[in-house]
Design a protein around this motif. Structure first.
Motif, PDB file in Angstrom:
ATOM      1  N   ARG A 402       5.113  -1.064   0.631  1.00  0.00           N
ATOM      2  CA  ARG A 402       3.698  -1.058   0.472  1.00  0.00           C
ATOM      3  C   ARG A 402       2.829  -1.638   1.616  1.00  0.00           C
ATOM      4  O   ARG A 402       1.827  -1.158   1.954  1.00  0.00           O
ATOM      5  N   HIS A 406       0.258   0.559   3.963  1.00  0.00           N
ATOM      6  CA  HIS A 406      -0.977  -0.056   4.055  1.00  0.00           C
ATOM      7  C   HIS A 406      -1.170   0.167   5.742  1.00  0.00           C
ATOM      8  O   HIS A 406      -2.299   0.661   5.733  1.00  0.00           O
ATOM      9  N   ILE A 482      -0.701   4.290  -2.487  1.00  0.00           N
ATOM     10  CA  ILE A 482      -1.107   4.143  -0.872  1.00  0.00           C
ATOM     11  C   ILE A 482      -0.531   5.525  -0.166  1.00  0.00           C
ATOM     12  O   ILE A 482      -1.685   5.874   0.524  1.00  0.00           O
TER      13      ILE A 482
END
Length: 1244
Positions: A402, A406, A482
């Motif tokens: 993640r 990101h 994402i």
């Protein structure tokens, strides 16, 4: 400023610099500035002061400084133009000595008492050192000459020294760098400051040392760069060699220093990264203070500038090379640039550092952020990081992925679109679509992956496509989400910059991963991810192409998934997306509505089956219902295909629904009806505009046809069910009323769409069905009429349509709603019925609804006119509907009484009866077997008000029939006439409370009736007869006798004629019912009736004629009844009656009273002579004249008695009679004497 003015010769036209005081002070690093107002760097910084720009443009570094012949450096005066050539080593020695002095200040204790002195000393040392290095820069730019090294001509010693200066500078600068060491080796610095009483910040020596080191590192780079720019050749050092044994050059020193400086900056960042959580990576900056940030920006600009004009590497290449060493094993690293700290997560750190450093590219040469600036990308290195991030061999953790993605998403914001990163990520996620991508320890881990509704799916897509992403994306979204954000951003940028070429590449790569086998492998989670992906592609690219492809792929799913709620949600999401993009939904609507019809049919068939199947079917149906509602609410323009969404599946569904399910469907219906009406209003406004051309007019006509088609579908599939449920309790009554009201308004807007059974006046037909029909639940009527009356356009339309009685019919329905406010309680099952008090017997919401209806009704012109004519003020916001109804009924009665002409009165009677309608039907349920105390009290009280206030109306022949029915129904039903049956206690209580109203009203009717009505008089007598006895107390001593309803009616009578008539009726009833007894057959509760008569005599001005009717009965009681209580009450009555006769006759003996006594003597004197004498003795005490007038009758009665018995003189009787006469004065004595004379004569 004179010095500044003299420096104008050094300014170039291209720069067009203004002379300001900031040029008088050399720039330096400083974090002591006000951060408010969006400032990123200090005004003294190398960026804000323009020093970087001057360096890159090869301009004089400080055009206004060092202009004098001499310059003070380290407290010593030097010749400006020769000092560096003559004494370079001395100056650098003094420089190092100053550095040492500053370092020794670190050992001092920095308490508040010493900080001011230490700050001044440290700042002074720092300024001297900075001044010297700036002097070196200025000297190189202005005074350093380029010498030809190959000439053999003897030169002046100064020139020889000058020729050696570049090499000397290389050595000294290299030595200086070795002396100060690495930034990362400095002790921990506290960047906080002391603030004195003058609000001046005072920094400790450590702060000054750090910032001086920063100045030195940067200024050395500036000097080395300026040497290369000035000399245009490689400069070799003389004292130092590199590790390979080669002499140092300006280029090698520059590069080595750059490498070391970047390593130091990376080391500082590593120190901060170890304290950063993955979830806060992008919110936690890697720079401890703005000066470090400025140094990064300076390096970016300088290195990228050098790479454009020479063979040196760009900034990103420098950084990439160093970051790659983080992934090497420690024994493989180059020892010259070893990073001090081994990171715990080199991959995460690399993502983190390049993301933050990439953001520095937005700053221009003056340190001003420019978001429109095209940033230099570093995709090659990012691609390498991305491949490592999704490498299966290393084992991928969701919490790390993640953060990596990101960072990658943030880089997509900064840089140009890159298809390769999408390809790399898609290769990973296409193999893991069935993964939930959750983090076990993260709170609310599952909620982010649950698709609650089609709208939530679109919201997720909208979030992914948003330009500004949430900083909390790590916690709120999975790595897959994402990835979708990255995909959206890349495709959007690519289509904006390069058209559809890159989109076709992406589409091809994604589509190729889905085939029949892959679709069969998808789990529920995989299917969620599938829909997320294709919805996002539809949102950013070709929605029709994507939707068509998805519908084809869904055919490959396992049979178990065909009826999955997720499939329905996904299809509905595409339908909503079509709507949002204003596309025709024809293909999707036809397929989806067909599936809905089939499931609705199954739902109808499974009505009595197990709940599990119904729940499964209802889940699918509710998805469709909610989605179609959203389609109608968000659409801007209806297409013919919208009608397809409203098919006969709804007709089947409505018949199968239970209450909770009906609420959902009816809420949907109301929402769609409201939207259709809103669109129709907008369309009407557009049609009313002037100068509308034919094309626009044709388009508007087509829209109107589409609206009419949808409206007809609503009538066809929903209205028949609503109509059939008017009398049912299955449908929630409030929603039934709301939906009916919405259909009524639709009929007003689009009358032609209403079904044929409502034509030709669909609005009036609708109101008749749901507002004026007496069989509808009052809750429905009240709510429906409230909607109807709120719409002024509808009321005006009814007025102009010739429906003159709509106000009267509405008033009638309002009256019914109030009278039947407790009726719902009577329709509960027998085993659950319980009678409760009025406050609990009616729903509070219904009371509020009635109050609202009352408020609206009182605004009707007809109602306002009645109150106006009656000159009665009513509350503008009536809180109690019952009181409002009383006001209205009284106002109608007063209005009728004020009318003068016969025609007006006749019309008013007709209108009044129209208000009431079949009013007895409204109250009839309360009079059945089930008893509602609240309902009975309301019924009897309100009808009593009606009888009294409308008495003059009921006096007319038109209205008398209704009055007779009211009396028969409420006061004289069969149960009342059956004396052996007791009335229910709640009914008896209601009658007792309201009976005075009925009696007073009936008396007025009798007094004002156009023709004497024997039947009405008889009714009044019957009512009095029935209820005098029912409300008599068992004992005459009960204090409540004064509250007897018959007496209350008499007591509260408004007029004398009314009171007299009622009193006369009461007297006649008492005489007939209680005093016509014979012998020992006494009436029940004789004492109580005597007490009642006594109360009547006391309270009213009883007439002699009425005494004439009552007195015989009282005398009979005195004569025939031996019960002490009866005798006592009869005696009191006799006394009060005699007194009343005296008052009525002005003191003279009343003829009627004398005749009553005379008749009484004649009837009973022969048998009850002694009792008569006792009674008359009571009368004598009150009025001798009455008895004196009776002497002849008494004497004759005595003689008749003696003659009848034939025994001669009755001595005992004569003595009793003489005793009575002795109380009569001289007249009595005379009569006694005559009796004695008669006796003597008879003896002789």
């Amino acid at each position: 400023m004179d010095n500044c003015a003299s420096a104008s010769t050094f300014l170039t036209d291209s720069l067009e610099l203004e002379l300001e005081t900031e040029w008088c002070k050399p720039p330096c690093f400083s974090c002591d500035f006000d951060h408010r107002g969006g400032k990123h760097f200090s005004g003294e910084s190398y960026l804000s002061s323009g020093a970087l720009k001057r360096l890159i443009l090869n301009l004089d570094p400080l055009p206004t400084n060092f202009e004098e012949d001499t310059v003070e450096i380290f407290g010593v005066q030097w010749v400006t133009e020769t000092a560096l050539v003559d004494s370079s080593r001395v100056l650098f020695h003094l420089f190092r000595q100053q550095l040492y002095n500053l370092e020794t200040l670190l050992q001092a204790n920095c308490d508040f008492g010493k900080i001011s002195t230490l700050h001044c000393k440290a700042d002074n040392i720092r300024q001297q050192c900075i001044r010297f290095l700036h002097y070196v820069k200025v000297f190189i730019f202005r005074s350093l000459k380029v010498h030809n090294a190959e000439t053999h001509v003897p030169v002046h010693p100064y020139k020889a020294l000058e020729a050696q200066l570049p090499s000397v500078l290389i050595d000294e600068l290299h030595g200086l760098l070795l002396y100060i060491g690495h930034l990362s080796e400095l002790p921990t610095i506290n960047t906080g400051a002391f603030v004195n009483q003058n609000h001046t910040k005072l920094f400790p020596p450590s702060w000054h040392l750090l910032h001086l080191h920063l100045d030195i590192h940067w200024l050395v780079l500036e000097i080395l760069h300026m040497l290369g720019e000035k000399l245009k050749q490689v400069v070799y050092g003389q004292q130092f060699m590199n590790l390979a044994g080669d002499n140092l050059t300006n280029v090698s020193v520059f590069e080595e220093h750059c490498e070391n400086l970047l390593c130091d900056l990376i080391s500082l960042s590593l120190n901060r990264y170890d304290k950063v959580r993955p979830s806060e990576a992008l919110m936690s900056h890697h720079c401890p203070c703005p000066c470090i940030k400025e140094l990064w920006v300076l390096l970016i600009h300088l290195l990228d500038h050098r790479s454009k004009w020479s063979l040196s590497e760009s900034f990103w290449n420098w950084l990439n090379k160093l970051l790659k060493t983080l992934f090497e094993k420690s024994n493989d690293r180059r020892k010259s640039s070893v990073l001090v700290i081994q990171p715990r997560d080199p991959l995460g750190f690399s993502w983190w550092i390049i993301t933050h450093v990439a953001s520095f590219y937005q700053f221009d040469r003056h340190g001003t952020p420019d978001e429109m600036k095209q940033m230099e990308s570093n995709w090659n290195f990012a691609e390498e990081l991305l491949k490592k991030s999704v490498s299966v061999q290393d084992g991928i953790l969701e919490e790390q992925l993640r953060m990596y993605l990101h960072c990658c998403l943030t880089l997509c914001d900064f840089w140009e679109p890159n298809i390769t990163i999408v390809t790399i990520l898609w290769e990973y996620y296409s193999k893991n679509l069935n993964s939930s991508f959750s983090i076990s320890w993260l709170p609310l881990k599952g909620l982010a992956n649950i698709i609650k509704s089609p709208l939530s799916m679109l919201e997720m897509v909208k979030t992914c496509c948003c330009d500004k992403q949430d900083h909390d994306l790590y916690k709120s979204s999975s790595s897959y989400t994402i990835f979708l954000c990255i995909l959206a951003k890349v495709v959007k940028k690519a289509m904006k910059n390069n058209g559809s070429h890159l989109w076709k590449q992406v589409k091809g790569r994604i589509y190729s991963k889905f085939h029949q086998k892959r679709m069969e492998e998808l789990t529920e989670v995989g299917l969620q991810n599938f829909f997320k992906l294709f919805l996002l592609l539809a949102a950013v690219a070709e929605v029709e192409d994507v939707a068509s492809h998805v519908l084809g792929l869904l055919n490959f799913l396992k049979p178990t998934f065909i009826t999955s709620p997720l499939i329905w949600k996904g299809q509905m999401a595409f339908l909503l997306m079509y709507t949002q993009k204003n596309l025709d939904i024809g293909v999707l609507a036809e397929k989806f509505s067909g599936a809905f019809r089939e499931k609705a049919k199954e739902f109808l068939v499974s009505k009595n089956d197990e709940m599990g199947q119904r729940h499964t079917l209802w889940t699918l149906l509710s998805i469709y219902i909610d989605g179609v509602q959203e389609v109608f609410e968000t659409t801007h323009c209806l297409h013919p295909s919208h009608e397809k969404l409203l098919n006969d599946g709804f007709s089947m569904l409505l018949r199968a629904c239970q209450e909770s399910e009906l609420r959902t469907v009816l809420s949907f219906l109301q929402a769609v009806l409201a939207r259709i009406r809103s669109m129709h209003q907008q369309l009407c406004q557009e049609l009313q505009r002037e100068n509308v051309d034919l094309i626009v007019q044709s388009s508007l006509s087509a829209k109107e046809r589409h609206l009419a088609a949808v409206a007809s579908a609503l009538w066809r599939h929903f209205f028949s069910f609503l109509k059939s449920q008017r009398m049912s309790q299955t449908v929630p009554l409030s929603q039934l009323a709301d939906a009916a009201a919405d259909f009524t308004l639709l009929a007003m807007d689009l009358p032609s769409t209403a079904p044929s059974d409502l034509q030709p006046q669909p609005v009036i037909s609708m109101i008749q069905l749901f507002g004026w029909d007496d069989i509808i639940w009052p809750e429905v009527v009240a709510r429906y009429l409230s909607h109807f009356l709120q719409n002024s356009m509808l009321c005006e339309a009814l007025s102009h349509a010739g429906c003159v009685s709509f106000q009267a019919l509405t008033v009638r329905s309002w009256i019914r709603c109030i009278l039947q406010m407790y009726i719902k309680n009577l329709y509960v099952p027998d085993d659950s019925f319980t009678d409760v008090n009025p406050e609990q017997a009616v729903d509070k919401e219904y009371v509020k609804q009635l109050a609202e209806l009352t408020r609206l009704l009182f605004k009707l012109s007809e109602v306002k006119n009645i109150f106006s004519k009656a000159q009665v003020e009513y509350l503008p916001i009536p809180e109690d509907p019952k009181k409002a109804l009383v006001q209205f009924l009284e106002a109608v009665g007063i209005t009728y009484g004020n009318l003068q002409t016969l025609s007006d009165k006749s019309a008013m009677v007709t209108k009044s009866l129209e208000y009431l309608g079949e009013i007895l039907k409204y109250i009839k349920p309360y009079l059945g077997k089930k008893i509602s105390s609240a309902g009975l009290q309301l019924t009897y009280w309100m009808m009593g008000i009606l009888v009294k206030s409308w008495a003059q109306i009921f006096a007319t022949s038109k209205a008398q029939k209704l009055l007779f029915r009211i009396i028969d129904c409420l006061l004289l039903p069969h149960t009342v006439l059956q004396q052996e049956k007791e009335l229910p206690a709640p009914m008896l209580a209601a009658i007792q409370k309201s009976l005075p109203l009925y009696l007073q009203g009936m008396c007025i009717v009798c007094c004002q009736s156009q023709n004497p009505n024997t039947y009405l008089n008889q009714l009044l007598g019957n009512v009095i007869e029935q209820y005098i006895g029912r409300f008599l107390p068992a004992s005459p001593h009960v204090l409540g006798l004064g509250q007897h309803p018959v007496l209350l009616a008499l007591r509260n009578s408004a007029t004398v004629p009314q009171m007299s008539f009622l009193k006369k009726c009461i007297v006649q009833v008492i005489r007939k019912s209680y005093f016509e007894f014979k012998g020992s057959l006494l009436p029940p509760r004789l004492a109580s009736i005597l007490a009642f008569i006594l109360q009547l005599v006391k309270e009213t001005n009883i007439d002699v004629s009425e005494i004439e009717l009552l007195l015989p009965g009282v005398l009979k009681c005195l004569m025939l009844v031996s019960e002490p209580q009866v005798k006592k009450l009869a005696t009191e009555n006799l006394q009060y009656m005699v007194k009343a006769c005296q008052v009525g006759s002005g003191g003279e003996p009343a003829t009627q009273l004398t005749s009553v006594f005379r008749q009484f003597i004649q009837d009973y004197g022969m048998r009850y002579d002694y009792q008569i004498y006792s009674i008359l003795e009571i009368v004598v005490a009150l009025d001798q004249q009455v008895v004196i007038h009776l002497i002849s009758t008494l004497t004759q009665s005595l003689k008749n008695s003696e003659r009848k018995w034939g025994l001669g003189r009755n001595i005992a009787q004569r003595e009793a009679y003489s005793k009575l006469l002795s109380h009569l004065g001289q007249v009595g004595q005379d009569e006694i004497q005559r009796l004695e004379n008669d006796n003597a004569e008879s003896i002789l």
